[in-house]
Design a protein around this motif. Structure first.
Motif, PDB file in Angstrom:
ATOM      1  N   ILE A 102       1.021  -1.266   0.199  1.00  0.00           N
ATOM      2  CA  ILE A 102       0.008  -0.085   0.202  1.00  0.00           C
ATOM      3  C   ILE A 102       0.861   1.251   0.059  1.00  0.00           C
ATOM      4  N   ASP A 103       1.871   1.327   0.722  1.00  0.00           N
ATOM      5  CA  ASP A 103       2.753   2.104   0.680  1.00  0.00           C
ATOM      6  C   ASP A 103       3.407   2.728  -0.530  1.00  0.00           C
ATOM      7  N   LYS A 104       3.812   1.780  -1.204  1.00  0.00           N
ATOM      8  CA  LYS A 104       4.449   1.960  -2.785  1.00  0.00           C
ATOM      9  C   LYS A 104       3.077   2.581  -3.558  1.00  0.00           C
ATOM     10  N   ILE A 105       2.006   2.289  -3.266  1.00  0.00           N
ATOM     11  CA  ILE A 105       0.888   2.850  -4.049  1.00  0.00           C
ATOM     12  C   ILE A 105       0.738   4.317  -3.695  1.00  0.00           C
ATOM     13  N   CYS A 106       0.656   4.605  -2.403  1.00  0.00           N
ATOM     14  CA  CYS A 106       0.519   5.892  -1.655  1.00  0.00           C
ATOM     15  C   CYS A 106       1.571   6.707  -2.378  1.00  0.00           C
ATOM     16  N   ARG A 107       3.055   6.379  -2.435  1.00  0.00           N
ATOM     17  CA  ARG A 107       3.857   7.399  -2.756  1.00  0.00           C
ATOM     18  C   ARG A 107       4.013   7.569  -4.279  1.00  0.00           C
ATOM     19  N   SER A 108       3.617   6.556  -5.226  1.00  0.00           N
ATOM     20  CA  SER A 108       3.338   6.850  -6.648  1.00  0.00           C
ATOM     21  C   SER A 108       2.041   7.722  -6.796  1.00  0.00           C
ATOM     22  N   GLU A 109       0.944   7.888  -5.986  1.00  0.00           N
ATOM     23  CA  GLU A 109      -0.235   8.527  -5.946  1.00  0.00           C
ATOM     24  C   GLU A 109      -0.131   9.728  -5.220  1.00  0.00           C
ATOM     25  N   LYS A 110       0.894  10.109  -4.420  1.00  0.00           N
ATOM     26  CA  LYS A 110       1.033  11.281  -3.409  1.00  0.00           C
ATOM     27  C   LYS A 110      -0.091  11.391  -2.517  1.00  0.00           C
ATOM     28  N   ILE A 111      -0.508  10.148  -2.037  1.00  0.00           N
ATOM     29  CA  ILE A 111      -1.377   9.884  -0.907  1.00  0.00           C
ATOM     30  C   ILE A 111      -0.705   9.790   0.363  1.00  0.00           C
ATOM     31  N   LYS A 112      -1.028  10.174   1.484  1.00  0.00           N
ATOM     32  CA  LYS A 112      -0.338  10.070   2.969  1.00  0.00           C
ATOM     33  C   LYS A 112      -0.904   8.702   3.418  1.00  0.00           C
ATOM     34  N   LEU A 113      -0.096   8.245   4.301  1.00  0.00           N
ATOM     35  CA  LEU A 113      -0.152   6.990   4.857  1.00  0.00           C
ATOM     36  C   LEU A 113       0.169   7.003   6.233  1.00  0.00           C
ATOM     37  N   ILE A 114      -0.625   6.394   7.221  1.00  0.00           N
ATOM     38  CA  ILE A 114      -0.305   6.204   8.580  1.00  0.00           C
ATOM     39  C   ILE A 114      -0.857   4.882   8.856  1.00  0.00           C
ATOM     40  N   PHE A 115      -0.101   4.064   9.766  1.00  0.00           N
ATOM     41  CA  PHE A 115      -0.237   2.775  10.004  1.00  0.00           C
ATOM     42  C   PHE A 115       0.101   2.491  11.596  1.00  0.00           C
ATOM     43  N   GLY A 116      -0.883   1.874  12.378  1.00  0.00           N
ATOM     44  CA  GLY A 116      -0.832   1.694  13.875  1.00  0.00           C
ATOM     45  C   GLY A 116      -1.295   0.355  14.325  1.00  0.00           C
ATOM     46  N   ASP A 117      -0.728   0.062  15.459  1.00  0.00           N
ATOM     47  CA  ASP A 117      -1.334  -1.094  16.100  1.00  0.00           C
ATOM     48  C   ASP A 117      -1.285  -1.127  17.609  1.00  0.00           C
ATOM     49  N   ALA A 118      -2.241  -1.822  18.295  1.00  0.00           N
ATOM     50  CA  ALA A 118      -1.886  -1.835  19.728  1.00  0.00           C
ATOM     51  C   ALA A 118      -1.829  -3.298  20.192  1.00  0.00           C
ATOM     52  N   PHE A 119      -1.067  -3.550  21.092  1.00  0.00           N
ATOM     53  CA  PHE A 119      -0.928  -4.943  21.456  1.00  0.00           C
ATOM     54  C   PHE A 119      -0.792  -4.777  23.048  1.00  0.00           C
ATOM     55  N   GLY A 120      -2.000  -4.944  23.950  1.00  0.00           N
ATOM     56  CA  GLY A 120      -1.893  -4.946  25.112  1.00  0.00           C
ATOM     57  C   GLY A 120      -1.537  -3.599  25.645  1.00  0.00           C
ATOM     58  N   MET A 121      -0.473  -3.340  26.172  1.00  0.00           N
ATOM     59  CA  MET A 121      -0.148  -1.963  26.868  1.00  0.00           C
ATOM     60  C   MET A 121       0.896  -1.298  25.992  1.00  0.00           C
ATOM     61  N   PHE A 122       1.030  -1.938  24.833  1.00  0.00           N
ATOM     62  CA  PHE A 122       2.113  -1.398  23.779  1.00  0.00           C
ATOM     63  C   PHE A 122       1.321  -1.130  22.790  1.00  0.00           C
ATOM     64  N   GLY A 123       1.934   0.092  22.114  1.00  0.00           N
ATOM     65  CA  GLY A 123       1.312   0.476  20.764  1.00  0.00           C
ATOM     66  C   GLY A 123       2.245   1.373  20.049  1.00  0.00           C
ATOM     67  N   TYR A 124       1.748   1.435  18.692  1.00  0.00           N
ATOM     68  CA  TYR A 124       2.967   2.490  17.904  1.00  0.00           C
ATOM     69  C   TYR A 124       2.181   2.828  16.531  1.00  0.00           C
ATOM     70  N   SER A 125       2.782   3.830  16.215  1.00  0.00           N
ATOM     71  CA  SER A 125       2.467   4.055  14.848  1.00  0.00           C
ATOM     72  C   SER A 125       3.413   4.637  13.817  1.00  0.00           C
ATOM     73  N   VAL A 126       3.400   4.162  12.496  1.00  0.00           N
ATOM     74  CA  VAL A 126       4.487   4.852  11.589  1.00  0.00           C
ATOM     75  C   VAL A 126       3.773   5.362  10.449  1.00  0.00           C
ATOM     76  N   SER A 127       4.528   6.689  10.143  1.00  0.00           N
ATOM     77  CA  SER A 127       3.983   7.344   9.115  1.00  0.00           C
ATOM     78  C   SER A 127       4.632   7.646   7.949  1.00  0.00           C
ATOM     79  N   ASP A 128       4.160   7.618   6.739  1.00  0.00           N
ATOM     80  CA  ASP A 128       4.613   8.072   5.441  1.00  0.00           C
ATOM     81  C   ASP A 128       3.829   9.134   4.933  1.00  0.00           C
ATOM     82  N   PHE A 129       4.231  10.443   4.966  1.00  0.00           N
ATOM     83  CA  PHE A 129       3.538  11.436   4.406  1.00  0.00           C
ATOM     84  C   PHE A 129       4.103  12.169   3.145  1.00  0.00           C
ATOM     85  N   GLY A 130       5.407  11.345   2.673  1.00  0.00           N
ATOM     86  CA  GLY A 130       5.768  11.725   1.434  1.00  0.00           C
ATOM     87  C   GLY A 130       6.744  12.917   1.719  1.00  0.00           C
ATOM     88  N   LYS A 131       6.729  13.839   0.624  1.00  0.00           N
ATOM     89  CA  LYS A 131       7.276  15.222   0.975  1.00  0.00           C
ATOM     90  C   LYS A 131       6.131  16.147   1.440  1.00  0.00           C
TER      91      LYS A 131
END
Length: 334
Positions: A136-165
């Motif tokens: 999906i990130d490859k598609i987003c970068r080619s089409e200039k779409i912003k992407l953010i991904f995240g997950d929560a596991f119990g007491m732990f969580g994270y997010s990763v962003s690719d907003f391009g330029k």
């Protein structure tokens, strides 16, 4: 360019217009958002971005509601069990903001082609495997779409962003003249432009057996070790096709320990000095609602920043510490 707000919208969003301005609100008004995954974390994200005043929200999720999940998701009701979750959340989601167009898609996310993703302003993904995320990130970068991904596991969580330029503007206080006054008339607010170039996710999420070099990430001598815990959980999902389960807790922790060793070997981390111990893996089971609420608020705020170009977004990884309960920002792959 953002769409003009109607009188009804201007009244409804009056408080946030005062906070981030009419121009930013108009950009939000024009945004079409895809949310992949609407379990407990996805529901929190949906709530916050709906209240912000986007144009449309499409919920993509092919799963059915389980008895265990229903009480954890405030967008579901007792009659939702056994039904498609994307459709079951629509009623309560629409009640949060009747002005936003909301739709459900019960197809399997991996079945979607490039044309499906091209129509969105930003994609928010939860609960998907890393290989699909990178696709999906490859598609987003080619089409200039912003992407953010995240997950929560119990007491732990994270997010990763690719907003391009990504270009953003932030308000800064500037002194006027040489003499200082005490009535505030010597200060003014100015809009300052900034820019962040986000790396593509295949330079951020490098897992064992992917035949990719991790040299750019290994250069950092002060990497937050929760980043490696995040990678271990991603690799666990790749390896087992599921998230860690409390019913198989002992075996799953052993598997995570083995995966951690592979990741430490790849990134040349000294295991004997590591803070990623079994204590961390003991608390990554289940969905903890307060953690989902906190992480969902952070991810939704990043969506608002990305779409409105207002204020500095996280660059590019956010980690929720399961021991201290605070958030850590990391810049990875740059």
């Amino acid at each position: 360019m953002g769409e003009k707000l109607s009188a009804v919208e201007a009244e409804l969003y009056d408080r946030q217009i005062r906070l981030w301005g009419i121009e930013s609100q108009e950009k939000l008004r024009a945004a079409d958002v895809l949310l992949i995954g609407v379990r407990a974390l996805g529901a929190e994200i949906a709530k916050n971005i709906l209240l912000s005043g986007i144009n449309s929200l499409t919920i993509l999720d092919d799963r059915t509601v389980t008895e265990e999940e229903q009480p954890r998701n405030f967008l579901l009701s007792k009659t939702s069990v056994g039904k498609k979750i994307a459709e079951e959340v629509l009623l309560k989601a629409q009640m949060l903001n009747p002005l936003v167009k909301i739709s459900a898609d019960t197809d399997c996310p991996p079945s979607k082609d490039v044309s499906y993703f091209k129509k969105f302003t930003i994609i928010v993904a939860t609960g998907i495997k890393p290989d699909l995320l990178l696709k999906i990130d490859k598609i987003c970068r080619s089409e200039k779409i912003k992407l953010i991904f995240g997950d929560a596991f119990g007491m732990f969580g994270y997010s990763v962003s690719d907003f391009g330029k990504h270009t953003y503007y932030e308000d800064q206080i500037k002194l006027i003249g040489k003499k200082r006054k005490h009535d505030g008339s010597d200060k003014t607010s100015v809009k300052v432009k900034g820019e962040i170039n986000y790396p593509e996710l295949n330079k951020v999420i490098i897992l064992p057996n992917t035949k990719q070099s991790a040299d750019s990430i290994k250069k950092s001598k002060r990497r937050n070790e929760l980043f490696y815990a995040m990678l271990a959980l991603m690799e666990f999902k790749n390896k087992h096709g599921r998230i860690p389960n409390i019913e198989t807790k002992k075996d799953d922790i052993e598997s995570l320990e083995e995966i951690k060793k592979e990741i430490f070997e790849l990134y040349q981390v000294d295991d004997s000095k590591s803070k990623i111990t079994k204590e961390i893996f003991e608390v990554i089971f289940g969905e903890v609602i307060p953690v989902c609420a906190a992480l969902g608020g952070v991810i939704a705020q990043e969506v608002i920043k990305a779409v409105s170009n207002k204020e500095v977004p996280i660059n590019n990884v956010f980690l929720f510490d399961p021991i201290t309960y605070d958030g850590k920002e990391e810049t990875v792959g740059v």
